[in-house]
Scaffold this active site. Sequence first.
Site, short mmCIF file in Angstrom:
data_model
loop_
_atom_site.label_atom_id
_atom_site.label_comp_id
_atom_site.label_asym_id
_atom_site.label_seq_id
_atom_site.Cartn_x
_atom_site.Cartn_y
_atom_site.Cartn_z
N ASP A 117 -10.89 11.23 9.90
CA ASP A 117 -10.75 10.19 8.89
C ASP A 117 -11.39 8.89 9.40
O ASP A 117 -11.37 8.65 10.62
CB ASP A 117 -9.24 9.97 8.66
CG ASP A 117 -8.90 9.20 7.40
OD1 ASP A 117 -8.38 9.81 6.46
OD2 ASP A 117 -9.18 7.97 7.39
N ASP A 131 0.81 -1.21 0.00
CA ASP A 131 0.00 0.00 0.00
C ASP A 131 0.85 1.27 0.00
O ASP A 131 0.34 2.37 0.00
CB ASP A 131 -1.01 0.03 1.15
CG ASP A 131 -0.44 -0.46 2.46
OD1 ASP A 131 -0.19 -1.66 2.57
OD2 ASP A 131 -0.22 0.38 3.36
N GLY A 177 0.04 2.64 4.90
CA GLY A 177 -1.30 3.07 4.52
C GLY A 177 -1.36 4.30 3.63
O GLY A 177 -2.04 5.27 3.92
N HIS A 226 -0.84 7.88 8.90
CA HIS A 226 -0.38 6.53 9.24
C HIS A 226 1.14 6.39 9.26
O HIS A 226 1.65 5.42 9.83
CB HIS A 226 -0.93 5.51 8.24
CG HIS A 226 -2.42 5.38 8.23
ND1 HIS A 226 -3.17 5.12 9.35
CD2 HIS A 226 -3.30 5.48 7.20
CE1 HIS A 226 -4.45 5.07 9.03
NE2 HIS A 226 -4.57 5.29 7.75
#
Length: 367
Positions: free
Chosen positions: A168, A91, A141, A133
């Site tokens: 978020d 990711d 992330g 993150h």
Amino acid sequence: MKKVTFICDRSLDNQLNKLEQIADRSSLVNHLVHGYGLNSKLIVLKNVIAKDDEVLSFHSTDYINHLKDLNDVKDIDEHEDNEEEYGLGYDCPLIYGIFDYVSAVVGSSLTAARSLIDGSANIAINWYGGWHHAQRDEARGFCYANDIVCAINLLRQKFQRVLYIDLDIHHGDGVENAFEYSQNVLTFSLHKYEVGFYPGSGAITDVGRGNGKFYSVNVPLKDGIRDEAYTKIFNRLLEVLMQAFHPDTLVVQCGCDSLAGDPLGTFNLTLKGYGNCVKTILSWQKPTLFLGGGGYNITNAARCWTYLTSLILGCNIATDIPDNHFFERYGPGFDLDIAEGNRPDCNSEDDIDNCISIITGTQLICF
Ligand SMILES: CN(c1ccc(C(=O)NO)cc1)S(=O)(=O)c1ccc(-c2ccccn2)s1
Ligand SMILES: [Zn+2]
């Protein structure tokens, strides 16, 4: 007189376009803000690239040197290091010019924060930032560097106590971890907390450690939460937090993947839910830094952050999308508002009330 600075920079648009999940997002935001004529009421700032020592205020030398080594590498296979090292993998795939990207994105939040420190603004907006993150020595992330932690470290040069708020749908783990042992930074995150949902942290029992015990506040939520319940828990807890912690400045991550219909989210918020939170934050009249974050329905992210920009300015804007470079992307309705989804709300009234009483009853009496 409210002075509001706003980061808008074509070179930053180009940098953020390197992330496939949010390609064009910052350009749509800036063009919609401009289409509503809000730019004339903003102090628009060009970006100042972060210096190495500013990035190193949080990240490790090893991690940053690794990003520097990779800056001119187009394909990780060309590099002897294992891609998985330092979190560069699924990711957070290697992007070309990765160190330049990190320096630009961290610089954008530092540029915004500086305007609060020098007093040229009492509100600063940076929709390019909010990458909550990233850890000290690891990308995570979709976040390659934690601009939020670097900005909070800079703000602490002037402001003693910082309240960090994270809207978020994903737990703001990188920021919480960075200040887990600190009494000077209180982190307050509302997020989905369910088995298998990224990042998997942020339980209500996660309250911080050592001197920072009770200075991490987590509100774990289930699928489908709507504006009314979200606003209720946010307003109730923020009131208690402000009265107990007396922050000197606020930093707000407005990741809009909590909106109804987000491809990576499962909440049911509309612009009203985000707007209620921002109105409550503004009512405290503290120097405040607003940042972006998640948000994977690109036109809804532009709608949300443009609407929040108008709220911060105190301007009413039309619900008809105005002419702008990306007008056709807002079809077929060409409406600013986002419809509430029909996903069932798995958060009962008791769930919400229990969250409030647990946090206010046990955690916040300890400051
Ligand atoms: C790593 N994940 C995250 C991390 C952070 C976020 C986020 O928005 N944080 O605020 C979202 C998903 S994840 O496991 O859910 C996903 C990984 C890759 C995903 C994906 C989904 C669609 C297209 C490309 N990538 S989702
Ligand atoms: Zn998110």
